[in-house]
Design a protein around this motif. Sequence first.
Motif, PDB file in Angstrom:
ATOM      1  N   GLU A 530       0.837  -1.190   0.000  1.00 32.64           N
ATOM      2  CA  GLU A 530       0.000   0.000   0.000  1.00 32.64           C
ATOM      3  C   GLU A 530       0.873   1.240   0.000  1.00 32.64           C
ATOM      4  OE1 GLU A 530      -4.065   1.408   2.246  1.00 32.64           O
ATOM      5  OE2 GLU A 530      -2.640   0.117   3.277  1.00 32.64           O
ATOM      6  N   SER A 531       0.383   2.297  -0.594  1.00 32.29           N
ATOM      7  CA  SER A 531       1.163   3.522  -0.648  1.00 32.29           C
ATOM      8  C   SER A 531       1.437   4.054   0.749  1.00 32.29           C
ATOM      9  CB  SER A 531       0.434   4.586  -1.458  1.00 32.29           C
ATOM     10  OG  SER A 531       1.331   5.571  -1.894  1.00 32.29           O
ATOM     11  N   ILE A 532       2.595   4.658   0.899  1.00 34.68           N
ATOM     12  CA  ILE A 532       3.034   5.176   2.191  1.00 34.68           C
ATOM     13  C   ILE A 532       2.816   6.677   2.213  1.00 34.68           C
ATOM     14  CG2 ILE A 532       5.005   5.411   3.751  1.00 34.68           C
ATOM     15  CD1 ILE A 532       6.199   2.966   2.215  1.00 34.68           C
ATOM     16  N   VAL A 533       2.023   7.136   3.141  1.00 34.15           N
ATOM     17  CA  VAL A 533       1.804   8.565   3.318  1.00 34.15           C
ATOM     18  C   VAL A 533       2.089   8.879   4.776  1.00 34.15           C
ATOM     19  CG1 VAL A 533       0.176  10.464   3.176  1.00 34.15           C
ATOM     20  CG2 VAL A 533       0.043   8.604   1.527  1.00 34.15           C
ATOM     21  N   GLY A 534       2.978   9.812   5.012  1.00 34.83           N
ATOM     22  CA  GLY A 534       3.295  10.160   6.390  1.00 34.83           C
ATOM     23  C   GLY A 534       4.781  10.283   6.594  1.00 34.83           C
ATOM     24  N   ASN A 535       5.231  10.106   7.810  1.00 35.09           N
ATOM     25  CA  ASN A 535       6.641  10.214   8.151  1.00 35.09           C
ATOM     26  C   ASN A 535       7.385   9.008   7.600  1.00 35.09           C
ATOM     27  OD1 ASN A 535       9.157  10.415   9.231  1.00 35.09           O
ATOM     28  ND2 ASN A 535       8.501  10.388  11.372  1.00 35.09           N
ATOM     29  N   MET A 536       8.192   9.215   6.569  1.00 35.04           N
ATOM     30  CA  MET A 536       8.837   8.092   5.911  1.00 35.04           C
ATOM     31  C   MET A 536       9.931   7.462   6.758  1.00 35.04           C
ATOM     32  SD  MET A 536       8.944   9.129   1.919  1.00 35.04           S
ATOM     33  CE  MET A 536       9.608  10.780   2.100  1.00 35.04           C
ATOM     34  N   TYR A 537      10.340   8.134   7.829  1.00 32.25           N
ATOM     35  CA  TYR A 537      11.368   7.557   8.687  1.00 32.25           C
ATOM     36  C   TYR A 537      10.775   6.814   9.881  1.00 32.25           C
ATOM     37  CZ  TYR A 537      14.636   9.793   5.704  1.00 32.25           C
ATOM     38  OH  TYR A 537      15.347  10.158   4.588  1.00 32.25           O
ATOM     39  N   ASP A 538       9.469   6.719   9.914  1.00 29.29           N
ATOM     40  CA  ASP A 538       8.796   5.852  10.874  1.00 29.29           C
ATOM     41  C   ASP A 538       8.665   4.490  10.203  1.00 29.29           C
ATOM     42  OD1 ASP A 538       7.104   4.417  12.455  1.00 29.29           O
ATOM     43  OD2 ASP A 538       5.531   5.942  12.565  1.00 29.29           O
ATOM     44  N   THR A 539       9.460   3.524  10.630  1.00 26.75           N
ATOM     45  CA  THR A 539       9.507   2.248   9.925  1.00 26.75           C
ATOM     46  C   THR A 539       8.200   1.479   9.984  1.00 26.75           C
ATOM     47  OG1 THR A 539      10.444   1.193  11.890  1.00 26.75           O
ATOM     48  CG2 THR A 539      11.996   2.001  10.238  1.00 26.75           C
ATOM     49  N   ARG A 550      -6.699  -2.115   7.091  1.00 26.67           N
ATOM     50  CA  ARG A 550      -7.195  -2.571   5.784  1.00 26.67           C
ATOM     51  C   ARG A 550      -6.380  -3.775   5.321  1.00 26.67           C
ATOM     52  NH1 ARG A 550      -6.849   2.942   5.383  1.00 26.67           N
ATOM     53  NH2 ARG A 550      -4.979   2.868   4.101  1.00 26.67           N
ATOM     54  N   TYR A 551      -7.055  -4.715   4.697  1.00 24.35           N
ATOM     55  CA  TYR A 551      -6.361  -5.880   4.161  1.00 24.35           C
ATOM     56  C   TYR A 551      -5.578  -5.460   2.931  1.00 24.35           C
ATOM     57  CZ  TYR A 551      -5.542 -10.131   1.543  1.00 24.35           C
ATOM     58  OH  TYR A 551      -4.959 -11.139   0.824  1.00 24.35           O
ATOM     59  N   LEU A 552      -4.363  -5.928   2.857  1.00 22.72           N
ATOM     60  CA  LEU A 552      -3.500  -5.600   1.723  1.00 22.72           C
ATOM     61  C   LEU A 552      -3.548  -6.727   0.707  1.00 22.72           C
ATOM     62  CD1 LEU A 552      -1.406  -3.676   0.516  1.00 22.72           C
ATOM     63  CD2 LEU A 552       0.342  -4.913   1.772  1.00 22.72           C
ATOM     64  N   HIS A 553      -4.288  -6.525  -0.362  1.00 23.06           N
ATOM     65  CA  HIS A 553      -4.391  -7.514  -1.425  1.00 23.06           C
ATOM     66  C   HIS A 553      -3.082  -7.546  -2.204  1.00 23.06           C
ATOM     67  CE1 HIS A 553      -5.646  -9.140  -5.346  1.00 23.06           C
ATOM     68  NE2 HIS A 553      -6.630  -9.738  -4.687  1.00 23.06           N
ATOM     69  N   LYS A 554      -2.697  -8.719  -2.668  1.00 17.65           N
ATOM     70  CA  LYS A 554      -1.405  -8.841  -3.354  1.00 17.65           C
ATOM     71  C   LYS A 554      -1.364  -8.066  -4.664  1.00 17.65           C
ATOM     72  CE  LYS A 554      -2.700 -13.204  -5.594  1.00 17.65           C
ATOM     73  NZ  LYS A 554      -2.333 -14.644  -5.768  1.00 17.65           N
ATOM     74  N   GLY A 555      -2.517  -7.673  -5.178  1.00 20.68           N
ATOM     75  CA  GLY A 555      -2.544  -6.919  -6.424  1.00 20.68           C
ATOM     76  C   GLY A 555      -2.513  -5.423  -6.242  1.00 20.68           C
ATOM     77  N   ILE A 556      -2.616  -4.953  -4.989  1.00 21.59           N
ATOM     78  CA  ILE A 556      -2.672  -3.511  -4.760  1.00 21.59           C
ATOM     79  C   ILE A 556      -1.372  -2.854  -5.205  1.00 21.59           C
ATOM     80  CG2 ILE A 556      -1.720  -3.481  -2.418  1.00 21.59           C
ATOM     81  CD1 ILE A 556      -3.896  -1.437  -1.700  1.00 21.59           C
ATOM     82  N   LEU A 557      -1.472  -1.615  -5.615  1.00 20.62           N
ATOM     83  CA  LEU A 557      -0.293  -0.861  -6.027  1.00 20.62           C
ATOM     84  C   LEU A 557      -0.230   0.443  -5.247  1.00 20.62           C
ATOM     85  CD1 LEU A 557      -0.634  -1.502  -9.824  1.00 20.62           C
ATOM     86  CD2 LEU A 557       1.457  -1.970  -8.555  1.00 20.62           C
ATOM     87  N   PRO A 558       0.960   0.840  -4.813  1.00 20.62           N
ATOM     88  CA  PRO A 558       1.090   2.186  -4.261  1.00 20.62           C
ATOM     89  C   PRO A 558       0.907   3.196  -5.386  1.00 20.62           C
ATOM     90  CG  PRO A 558       3.240   1.190  -4.517  1.00 20.62           C
ATOM     91  CD  PRO A 558       2.238   0.128  -4.865  1.00 20.62           C
ATOM     92  N   HIS A 559       0.864   4.431  -5.061  1.00 20.60           N
ATOM     93  CA  HIS A 559       0.569   5.452  -6.069  1.00 20.60           C
ATOM     94  C   HIS A 559       1.805   5.929  -6.809  1.00 20.60           C
ATOM     95  CE1 HIS A 559      -3.292   5.233  -4.253  1.00 20.60           C
ATOM     96  NE2 HIS A 559      -2.923   5.810  -3.137  1.00 20.60           N
ATOM     97  N   THR A 560       2.988   5.490  -6.337  1.00 23.05           N
ATOM     98  CA  THR A 560       4.231   5.877  -7.008  1.00 23.05           C
ATOM     99  C   THR A 560       5.159   4.668  -7.087  1.00 23.05           C
ATOM    100  OG1 THR A 560       5.517   6.514  -5.044  1.00 23.05           O
ATOM    101  CG2 THR A 560       4.040   8.174  -5.955  1.00 23.05           C
ATOM    102  N   ALA A 561       6.001   4.672  -8.092  1.00 27.66           N
ATOM    103  CA  ALA A 561       7.051   3.650  -8.230  1.00 27.66           C
ATOM    104  C   ALA A 561       8.281   4.311  -8.856  1.00 27.66           C
ATOM    105  CB  ALA A 561       6.572   2.499  -9.106  1.00 27.66           C
ATOM    106  N   PRO A 562       9.461   3.947  -8.409  1.00 28.90           N
ATOM    107  CA  PRO A 562       9.751   2.931  -7.396  1.00 28.90           C
ATOM    108  C   PRO A 562       9.744   3.464  -5.968  1.00 28.90           C
ATOM    109  CG  PRO A 562      11.795   3.761  -8.318  1.00 28.90           C
ATOM    110  CD  PRO A 562      10.684   4.498  -9.020  1.00 28.90           C
ATOM    111  N   THR A 563       8.939   4.495  -5.696  1.00 30.12           N
ATOM    112  CA  THR A 563       9.115   5.291  -4.478  1.00 30.12           C
ATOM    113  C   THR A 563       8.053   5.086  -3.405  1.00 30.12           C
ATOM    114  OG1 THR A 563       8.090   7.074  -5.763  1.00 30.12           O
ATOM    115  CG2 THR A 563      10.488   7.112  -5.542  1.00 30.12           C
TER     116      THR A 563
END
Length: 917
Positions: A530-539, A550-563
């Motif tokens: 899932e896409s990461i929104v927030g403090n990127m240094y919070d692991t 939320r359940y993370l379906h294996k087909g889901i895509l974040p909104h950016t790549a490769p980021t």
Amino acid sequence: MRKLVLCWLLLIVTQIALAAGGSSVVPQQLRCEYLVNPRGIDEKLPRLSWTLKATDAAAFGQRQTAYQVLVASSEAELDAGRGSAWSSGWVNSADMQHIEYKGKPLESDNAYFWKVRVKDEKGRISDWSPVATWTTGLFRPSDWKASWIGSGDVYKPGAGTANIADPWFRKTFELQGKPQKANFFVASVGYHELYVNGVKVGEDVLAPAVTDHAKRARYVAYDIAPYLKPGKNVIGLWLGTSWSIFGPYIAPGRPNAPIVKAQGTVYAGTAPVLIQTDNTWKTHPSPNMLLETWDFARMGGELWDANKEIPDWNALTCNDSDWKQATVYHPDLVLSAQMVEPNRALTPVKPVAIEARPDGSYRVDMGVNFAGWTAVKLRGKPGDKITFQYSEREKMDMTFNLHSAYIIGKEGHGTFHNRFNYSSGRWITIRGLSYKPSLDDIQGWLVRTNYEPAATFSCSDSLQNWMYDRIRWTYENLSLGGYVVDCPQRERLGYGGDAHSTCETGMFNYHLGAFYTKWMEDWRDVQGTESIVGNMYDTSFAHKAVMSGRYLHKGILPHTAPTYSGGGGPAWGGIVVSLPWYVYQQEGDKRILEKNFEMISLWLEFLDTQTKDNLLQRFGGNWDFLGDWLWPNATAEGMNNNSPQTLCLNNCYRVYNLRTAARIARVLGRKANAEEWEKKAKLASDAINTRFYNAGDHSYSDSSMGNLAAALLAEVPPADLRPLVMKRLENEILVKRNGHIHVGITAGALLFKLLREEGRDDLIYSMTSQTTYPSWGYMKANGATTIWEMWEKDLPGHSLLHSSYLYPGAWYINGVAGIRQDPASDKGYRKFIVRPPYLKADQIAWAKATFESSAGTIKTDWRREGQQLTLNVTVPPNCTALVELPGKVTFNGRVLKKNSSKGYVLEAGTYSLLSEL
């Protein structure tokens, strides 16, 4: 018997005559996997391509009827007519793109040389092409003997800025003789530079291409043989912190710091010598370090302390006795070759003015907004700190926290020069100098992926020419690192939604086959997160299976790549369906569909899990279901909302994804998939029409331009309603919006694609010819040198160099120049359409363009005068063009008869046609 001998002699003479030349074509522009003489590729079945040059530019009908490819281990072998790796023999085919290598299995770390010749339309054999090459990388994980090494220092988030130096590494070794072959493979997390005996190897900068370092590292192959000598040698590696500390890339076994893995076998003397990174390498901090972090609006810059310089750090003369041993690490990373063009410092940018200000600072105007490097010659007292602030806005000293600094050394002079970061802006504020610098003291460069241009364009309308030029310049500034960013200063994220607004503009103007192939691999890497929104240094944000409950379906895509990071909606992840299809249409590349088919299937499967009664439902958090983005006055109206118009647009986009995927499935022979997706598209279209269609005015949802365009492009309206919905869109543009555009990034890309496919150049021209808000002409009138993030200029915190509105860049080639790929062709531009736009002479009176398609260079040049239209068109060898012109058409004074229901099919050659309108 005598008669038989004479026949044989005649046959031999004929064959000699054919082989001796006289062919109408000769192969040129040889490429391997879209690249010119690539080094270190790891594709085991690389594809070879070429185009054809006519030996007589005035002739017509040149074609290829067969080809012969030779691949050898040396150029001498090829000269002798031998193909020890592969000899294809004569293949009766007109194909000249994506010819798959079918020779002996390729070996790691090896060089291959190839050439091709063809038979023309009369069976005459061409001359051989010039020789091209490729070298291989390391195919098997076991080929890698090196270790990952780092300095042992790690970046400490939250501990302030500039707390880790960009480290140096060096290794000395002996050679018995002059090297005959020495390829050195360097994989790094973070940027790197390679030096041999004090000399930087190659012209690449900011290597390697940006990659998901939670999973992968890309290696770059360098030929270091010319830099080596008998006796003692030294290899130096310089790492840049950069992406190594990017929050989403935090992964077990890898330090929060740059690391490198490198090796090469040197063939010199009696036995090969393997040079590899391990704990015997020495490391030392360099004078350079990152300023800030590597996060949203915190990309910072670089700090150079000249007091810490060791001029010969990478040379044999350096005393490294006090350097410490490198630290070995064990990250779990896939190693793969960088099969995309490297970054280069390209277009020079010179300052146009320097202002001395009352506070003692100096304000430099570089004349144009750009992303890249700067170099500034400096002098002062030892220990003086000179600071540089970069800004997009004339009235601000710094935008997005972009700044760098230089500390003067004991010599009292030096040059600040970017190395492992870059800035973005037009103005530089310099503080700490006791004198006004001269214009000659300052130099800038655009830094980008070194793809080649593929088009030229000009027309009678100066605003359109300005737009074309600025759109291209903006695209180039967004494409550093093998993917397209939203902006180079604030985020540097590869948004899928923004890709819609840039990708076709890119493909119509540059050679981007390798570029987009690489970016699609990035999307495959990030799928399932899932896409990461927030403090990127919070692991806790990085790569979790469940986020926000939320359940993370294996087909889901974040909104950016490769980021990974950033917000978006279905059109952001949906680029994984659209982009491979666009590349296939442009290049005839079936492999890009095959490689991404599983990802496409999983993405559509994920969307199915978010569908109820054939309608996609809102899913995710506040930033996961965006529809259109950044339409005029969007910030005041509220962009991130749960409105019906967003639900309508995203459902239309899902249908567009389904229909595109079905086309892909049919190309690949996957009939069951195609039928399934076509059925779902039909059911979803019916549900959209039931829920969102407004019968009173033939619109959808809020009657917006965006929803009308999305519905039409996705083929949602029934056939009998489509003309009425199209008419409603025309009214929305010309009447309600008075000819202005009223969409943003997502819907704008859909709108312009729809209108290009419909041939509605009149509607596109209406929007691109405006000079008042909102329009590109409004940007020009307000001093823009790049395309903005928003239609508004003065809203704080928004970028003035952005991917948002680049979609007209495709129209200039595809629409105004009239060059269109034949949708029925599966060979790229082997078959294409030329259709000059239906515009009035007082709109655009003339236009001319060249387009270097995958099949060859197409040229068009048209002019309207009164009731006549003159069209000059060049059809490259081995291609045909369907020319669509109204009225009576003549060529060389003869009236042409249509040989197609839509127009005139022309074979290769250059034509000057006159149409009586």
